[in-house]
Design a protein around this motif. Structure first.
Motif, PDB file in Angstrom:
ATOM      1  N   LYS A 242       0.839  -1.191   0.000  1.00 31.38           N
ATOM      2  CA  LYS A 242       0.000   0.000   0.000  1.00 31.38           C
ATOM      3  C   LYS A 242       0.880   1.250   0.000  1.00 31.38           C
ATOM      4  O   LYS A 242       2.072   1.202   0.298  1.00 31.38           O
ATOM      5  CB  LYS A 242      -0.911  -0.008   1.221  1.00 31.38           C
ATOM      6  N   ASP A 244       2.500   4.829   1.019  1.00 30.93           N
ATOM      7  CA  ASP A 244       3.007   5.373   2.271  1.00 30.93           C
ATOM      8  C   ASP A 244       1.910   6.168   2.981  1.00 30.93           C
ATOM      9  O   ASP A 244       1.070   6.810   2.352  1.00 30.93           O
ATOM     10  CB  ASP A 244       4.207   6.272   1.967  1.00 30.93           C
ATOM     11  N   SER A 245       1.916   6.132   4.310  1.00 27.45           N
ATOM     12  CA  SER A 245       0.866   6.801   5.069  1.00 27.45           C
ATOM     13  C   SER A 245       0.845   8.305   4.856  1.00 27.45           C
ATOM     14  O   SER A 245      -0.178   8.963   5.046  1.00 27.45           O
ATOM     15  CB  SER A 245       1.036   6.503   6.567  1.00 27.45           C
ATOM     16  N   TYR A 247       1.422   9.666   1.887  1.00 31.91           N
ATOM     17  CA  TYR A 247       1.118   9.907   0.469  1.00 31.91           C
ATOM     18  C   TYR A 247      -0.330  10.367   0.340  1.00 31.91           C
ATOM     19  O   TYR A 247      -1.250   9.683   0.792  1.00 31.91           O
ATOM     20  CB  TYR A 247       1.351   8.611  -0.298  1.00 31.91           C
ATOM     21  N   ARG A 248      -0.555  11.500  -0.302  1.00 25.01           N
ATOM     22  CA  ARG A 248      -1.894  12.087  -0.356  1.00 25.01           C
ATOM     23  C   ARG A 248      -2.571  11.763  -1.686  1.00 25.01           C
ATOM     24  O   ARG A 248      -1.987  11.923  -2.752  1.00 25.01           O
ATOM     25  CB  ARG A 248      -1.844  13.590  -0.170  1.00 25.01           C
ATOM     26  N   GLN A 256      -9.058  11.654   2.948  1.00 22.53           N
ATOM     27  CA  GLN A 256      -7.714  11.111   3.032  1.00 22.53           C
ATOM     28  C   GLN A 256      -7.608  10.108   4.177  1.00 22.53           C
ATOM     29  O   GLN A 256      -6.996   9.044   4.042  1.00 22.53           O
ATOM     30  CB  GLN A 256      -6.696  12.240   3.229  1.00 22.53           C
ATOM     31  N   ALA A 257      -8.224  10.421   5.326  1.00 17.47           N
ATOM     32  CA  ALA A 257      -8.161   9.525   6.482  1.00 17.47           C
ATOM     33  C   ALA A 257      -8.897   8.221   6.229  1.00 17.47           C
ATOM     34  O   ALA A 257      -8.529   7.170   6.758  1.00 17.47           O
ATOM     35  CB  ALA A 257      -8.741  10.238   7.698  1.00 17.47           C
ATOM     36  N   ASP A 260      -7.944   3.704   1.794  1.00 21.39           N
ATOM     37  CA  ASP A 260      -7.251   2.466   2.179  1.00 21.39           C
ATOM     38  C   ASP A 260      -5.798   2.442   1.723  1.00 21.39           C
ATOM     39  O   ASP A 260      -5.100   1.449   1.941  1.00 21.39           O
ATOM     40  CB  ASP A 260      -7.992   1.243   1.640  1.00 21.39           C
ATOM     41  N   HIS A 261      -5.335   3.503   1.083  1.00 21.66           N
ATOM     42  CA  HIS A 261      -3.941   3.651   0.639  1.00 21.66           C
ATOM     43  C   HIS A 261      -3.540   2.607  -0.407  1.00 21.66           C
ATOM     44  O   HIS A 261      -2.356   2.329  -0.590  1.00 21.66           O
ATOM     45  CB  HIS A 261      -2.979   3.613   1.825  1.00 21.66           C
TER      46      HIS A 261
END
Length: 839
Positions: A242, A244-245, A247-248, A256-257, A260-261
Motif C-alpha cells: 500500500k 506510504d501513510s 502519500y496524499r 484522506q483519512a 485504504d492507501h
C-alpha cells in the motif's frame, strides 16, 4: 516483388558452390542412423532419438548438439502454469519474464540462455510457428521483437516438446542462434482424455479454473485425427504494498483519512481463454501421405493500472469524485493452419507444406477518461489500438542417404530445401477522443464559489489522452511487409562407427534490407571416446534482420514512467519509428541487421541404460543488438535544449520519446548440465531423479550507439545503464532444478525444487540499482489413479510461499518495483486440485 524462381535457383546454385569450394559450410542437423539433430516434420530428432523421447528420455546423449525433451505428463504436472511458463519450470536455460502491468501483461517473454525470444525459433511439428503481434517492451525484454505466443497452443494438444539448445541458424533460419523449440502435437488414432482443475493463490486471489480434453480417431489405413481443447479462467491478483501513510490522494483530510492507501493493483490480469487444435495424417500409399494441423485461440484479459488520484490532473471530479483505477481490455485472436504432403520418390524422401498464421491484438478501456475533455469525456473507449501480424510460409525439403559416394567409403546423409516466407505487420488507429486534446481546463472556482484546488495545483491544465491506455493515431499506423526466400544444404558424414560430422549452409534473401542476401553456416561433430562417453561440439553463424515490429512500431502510451531519478511519474510516452526525423535527430536511423556467432563444446555420458548425463558449454556473440532507447525527456520541464529539439519536430516539449536502435555488441557464455537416473526399489516403487543446471553470463563487448548533445545536456543517455542492466543482470546467472518422480502402483508423487540465482534491477541512476537474492521454490504434485482411468491429483506450486526480496525502490505511491523483476511469479504459493478421466 522479387522473381521467386530466379532467386530460389540462384540461391541454390550459390549455396552449392560455396559448400563445394569451402568444403565445410556447416550445419545443425541430424539423421535417423547417425544421431544427427535435424528437427524433421514429425519428430525433432531422428527416429532413433524419437523412440527414446516416447520412453520419457530427459536428455538425448547420442546427438551432436544438446537436446532436451519434455513429455506431456511433465507439462500437465506444472500446476497453474500455461505452456510457456511450464517450459521454464522444466528447463534450466529458460526463464519466464514477469511483465505485470499494462498492455504487455499478456506478453511474457520466455528467455533462452538469457537471450530474448528473438533468437529462438519456435516450430510446431517441425514447421515454423507464426509470431505474435505485440512487440516486447517490458521489464526484462525491451528488444521490440514480437515473440511467438506459445500460450495460444493448448497444453492438451502437446505430445512432447523437443528443445535443441545450440545454434541452428543454417537449418531453421538465421534467427535460431540460441536454439529451437519444437512442439510435437499428439498423433494417437485412439483414446480420449478429459481433465479439469481448480486452484488459487494462498492469498485467495488468482482463482484459476481449467478444462482440457483431447480425443483421437483413425483415418484410413494407418492415419489419425487428434482434436484437443483447453479452456481456462483466471482471476485478478495483485500483491504490491500500500501507499506510504504520508502519500496524499485527496485534498480533503476526511477522505484522506478514510482512504485504504491502495494506489496500485498491478499484477496478474483477469483472464479468460480457450485454445483448440487438430493434428491429422492420411496415408494414400508408401509414396504419399497428406498431413495437416491447425490451432485457434482466443484470450480476453482485463488489466488493472495505477490509481488516478482525485488530487491529480487526471481527475475529473464530476465523473470520478474518488479517483479511478483504469482498466485495459485486451483481446487476442490467434490461428494457424498447415497443409502438406510427404513421401518417397526413387531414393529421395520429400516434404512439401504451406502454413498461414495470424495474430490480432485489440485494445479497449473502461473506467478511464481523457481529462482534456472534462465532464464530457467518455468513461470507456471501445477502440484504442489494434496490432496484427501475418505469416505465410512454404517449405520444400528433400533427404537422401548415400551408402557410398566416390572417394568416400562411408554413408552420407544429404538434405536440402527451399523456403519462402511472407510476413506483414500492421497497426490500426483508434477512437480520436482517446488521443486528441480537448478544450477543457479546470475552472478557477467550484460551483459553491470556493477555490478549485485542481486549478491551484495545475494552473487549469489537465492531463491529455485516455489514461492508462496505449493509443495509435493515424500518423502512427504501420504497414510493413517482407518476403524472405532461403535455401539450405546439409550433409552428415560418418567416417567411422564412432564419429559423426555434419555441415550445413543457408542463404537467405530479404527483399526489404540493403544487405538482402546473407549466408549462415553450422558445423557439428560428435566422437565416441568409449562406448559410454562422447565429446561433441558445434560452431556456426547467423543473421537476424530487424523484426517488422522493430522497424514500424509507433504508439502513444499514456501511463506512468520512471524518470532519471527513479521516480514514478505521469508521462505521455511516444514510441517513434527508427527512421523518424526526430529519432534521427536524437541519434537513431535505419536499423542494421544483427550478426551472430556461436560456439559449443560438450560431453555426453551414459554408463547404463538407466543413467544419462550431458554437459555442454557455449559462447554466443551478437553484434548490433537492437533495443529500445531509454525514455528520453526534458528534465527542465520542456524549457531545455531537448525541449527545443522536440518542438522543432512538431512534438510537445513535455513528451517522452523512445525508439529502437542498434545498441550493443554482446557476448553470452554459459554451461548446461542435465542428468537423468531411474532407480527401481522393488515393492517400494520406482524413482526417476533429474538434475538440471544452467550458468550463463552476458557481457557488453561494445556500444553501437552514441548519445547526442541535446541528451547529454539532460544527463540522459540514449542507451543507458538501465538498458544495459536488462541484458547483463536481469536474468539469473544460475538456475538449478532438482526433481524426483516416485511411482508406486497407482500412486505418483512428483517433487520439483528449483533454485533461481540472484538478479539485479538497474536504473538510469546507478545509485538506485537493486539486487534480489537467490531463492528456492518447491512444487509438489500427488496423484492416484482409480479403476485404471480416473486420476485424482492434489498439488501446489511454490508450496512454501517464497517471495522475492522486497528490495526495490519504495516509492511513496506503493512501491511499484518493490520486488524488482523476479525470474519467478512474485505472488507466492498456490494450490490446485485436478480430476482426469482417460478412456
Amino acid at each position: 516483388m522479387i522473381d521467386r524462381e530466379r532467386i530460389c535457383a540462384r540461391s541454390g546454385l550459390r549455396l552449392s558452390g560455396l559448400l563445394l569450394a569451402v568444403g565445410l559450410c556447416p550445419l545443425a542437423q541430424a539423421d535417423e542412423a547417425t544421431g544427427d539433430t535435424q528437427l524433421q516434420t514429425v519428430t525433432v530428432t531422428s527416429s532413433k532419438t524419437a523412440e527414446k523421447a516416447r520412453s520419457n528420455l530427459r536428455t538425448v546423449v547420442d546427438s551432436a548438439t544438446p537436446i532436451d525433451i519434455i513429455n506431456s505428463e511433465q507439462l500437465l504436472k506444472t500446476g497453474r502454469a500455461e505452456l510457456s511458463e511450464a517450459i521454464s519450470k522444466l528447463l534450466p536455460s529458460f526463464n519466464f519474464g514477469t511483465n505485470i502491468a499494462g498492455y504487455q501483461s499478456t506478453v511474457r517473454p520466455l528467455n533462452n540462455r538469457s537471450l530474448n525470444p528473438a533468437y529462438t525459433v519456435v516450430l510446431v511439428n517441425g514447421k515454423r510457428r507464426h509470431n505474435g503481434s505485440v512487440p516486447a517492451s517490458g521489464s526484462t525484454d525491451n528488444s521490440g521483437h514480437n515473440p511467438v505466443d506459445i500460450d495460444m497452443i493448448p497444453i492438451s494438444a502437446v505430445e512432447r516438446i523437443e528443445v535443441l539448445k545450440d545454434g541452428a541458424a543454417a537449418r531453421y533460419g538465421a534467427d535460431g542462434i540460441a536454439g529451437v523449440i519444437n512442439i510435437i502435437l499428439r498423433s494417437d488414432p485412439y483414446g480420449t482424455h478429459v481433465g479439469t482443475s481448480y486452484g488459487q493463490l494462498y492469498s485467495g486471489q488468482g482463482e484459476t479454473a481449467k478444462f482440457e480434453g483431447n480425443t483421437g480417431f483413425a483415418l484410413g489405413d494407418g492415419g489419425f485425427l487428434q482434436i484437443s481443447l483447453d479452456a481456462r479462467k483466471r482471476g485478478q491478483a495483485y500483491w504490491l504494498d500500500k501507499a506510504d501513510s504520508g502519500y496524499r490522494a485527496y485534498f480533503e483530510d476526511d477522505r484522506q483519512a478514510a482512504w485504504d492507501h491502495r494506489a496500485l493493483k498491478n499484477g496478474d490480469p483477469k483472464l479468460k481463454a480457450y485454445n483448440w487444435a487438430y493434428n491429422a495424417e492420411l496415408p494414400f500409399s508408401d509414396a504419399l501421405k497428406l498431413y495437416s494441423y491447425g490451432t485457434y485461440g482466443e484470450r480476453r484479459a482485463r488489466v488493472q493500472n495505477n490509481f488516478r488520484l482525485p488530487n491529480s490532473n487526471a481527475s475529473i471530479p464530476e465523473l470520478f469524485p474518488d479517483g479511478y483505477f483504469p482498466l485495459n481490455n485486451i483481446e487476442d485472436t490467434d490461428y494457424q493452419v498447415l497443409i502438406g504432403g510427404k513421401g518417397a520418390l526413387s531414393a529421395w524422401d520429400w516434404d512439401l507444406s504451406t502454413t498461414y498464421g495470424r495474430n490480432r491484438n485489440s485494445h479497449s478501456s473502461d473506467l478511464t477518461i481523457n481529462p482534456s475533455y472534462g465532464p464530457e469525456s467518455p468513461t470507456s473507449f471501445g477502440d484504442l489500438a489494434t496490432f496484427q501480424f501475418e505469416q505465410l510460409s512454404t517449405n520444400f525439403d528433400l533427404r537422401r542417404t548415400f551408402e557410398a559416394i566416390p572417394l568416400l567409403n562411408f554413408p552420407v546423409e544429404m538434405a536440402m530445401g527451399l523456403e519462402n516466407r511472407w510476413e506483414r505487420f500492421r497497426t490500426f488507429d483508434g477512437d480520436p477522443l482517446a488521443y486528441t486534446v480537448g478544450p477543457y481546463t479546470y475552472p478557477q472556482y467550484l460551483a459553491d464559489g470556493s477555490p478549485n484546488p485542481l486549478y491551484a495545483a495545475y494552473g487549469g491544465r489537465t492531463a491529455i489522452g485516455a489514461q492508462a491506455a496505449v493509443t495509435i493515431r493515424p500518423e502512427n499506423e504501420a504497414d510493413q511487409q517482407r518476403n524472405t526466400t532461403s535455401a539450405y544444404l546439409s550433409f552428415v558424414f560418418k567416417p567411422t562407427k564412432r564419429w559423426d560430422i555434419g555441415i550445413a549452409g543457408r542463404l537467405e534473401h530479404y527483399d526489404d534490407m540493403p544487405e538482402n542476401e546473407n549466408f549462415s553456416f553450422n558445423l557439428t561433430s560428435r566422437y565416441e571416446l568409449t562406448d559410454t562417453l562422447a565429446v561433441r561440439g558445434n560452431v556456426g553463424t547467423g543473421y537476424r534482420a530487424p523484426s517488422l515490429t522493430q522497424i514500424g512500431y509507433s504508439v502513444t502510451d499514456n501511463r506512468t514512467a520512471v524518470d532519471a531519478d527513479g521516480n514514478v511519474v505521469p508521462a505521455l510516452r511516444r514510441t517513434v519509428t527508427p527512421n523518424n526525423a526526430l529519432a534521427k535527430a536524437l541519434g537513431g536511423g535505419d536499423l542494421e541487421s544483427e550478426r551472430t556467432k556461436n560456439l559449443g563444446l560438450g560431453l555426453t555420458w551414459q554408463p547404463a541404460s538407466r543413467t544419462s548425463v550431458t554437459l555442454d558449454a557455449y559462447v554466443i556473440d551478437i553484434d548490433d543488438r537492437i533495443m529500445l532507447s531509454e525514455n528520453l525527456y526534458d528534465r527542465q520541464a520542456g524549457n531545455g535544449a531537448f525541449g527545443d529539439v522536440l518542438a522543432s519536430q512538431g512534438f510537445a516539449r513535455t513528451d517522452w520519446i523512445s525508439f529502437y536502435t542498434n545498441a550493443f555488441d554482446t557476448r553470452t557464455r554459459g554451461v548446461d548440465l542435465v542428468a537423468d537416473h531411474w532407480t527401481p526399489f522393488g515393492r517400494f516403487g520406482d524413482v526417476r531423479w533429474t538434475l538440471a543446471f544452467n550458468w550463463n553470463n552476458t557481457t557488453i563487448r561494445g556500444r553501437a550507439s552514441s548519445t547526442p548533445a541535446a541528451l547529454q545536456s539532460q544527463g540522459i543517455e540514449l542507451i543507458g545503464h538501465a538498458s544495459e542492466g536488462t541484458l547483463v543482470s536481469a536474468s539469473p546467472h544460475t538456475k538449478l532444478i532438482l526433481g524426483a518422480n516416485w511411482t508406486l502402483g497407482n500412486l505418483a508423487v512428483n517433487l520439483l525444487n528449483t533454485r533461481y540465482g540472484s538478479v539485479e534491477t538497474w536504473q538510469q541512476n546507478e545509485t538506485q540499482d537493486r539486487s534480489f537474492g537467490a531463492k528456492w521454490l518447491t512444487d509438489l504434485d500427488i496423484s492416484y489413479t482409480l479403476f485404471n482411468s480416473l486420476t485424482l491429483s492434489l498439488g501446489g506450486t511454490n508450496i512454501f510461499d517464497v517471495r522475492p526480496d522486497k528490495n526495490g525502490i519504495d516509492n511513496p505511491n506503493g512501491g511499484q518495483a518493490v520486488y524488482g523483476n523476479p525470474p519467478f511469479h512474485p505472488a507466492g504459493g498456490a494450490w490446485y486440485t485436478k480430476l482426469a478421466y482417460d478412456f
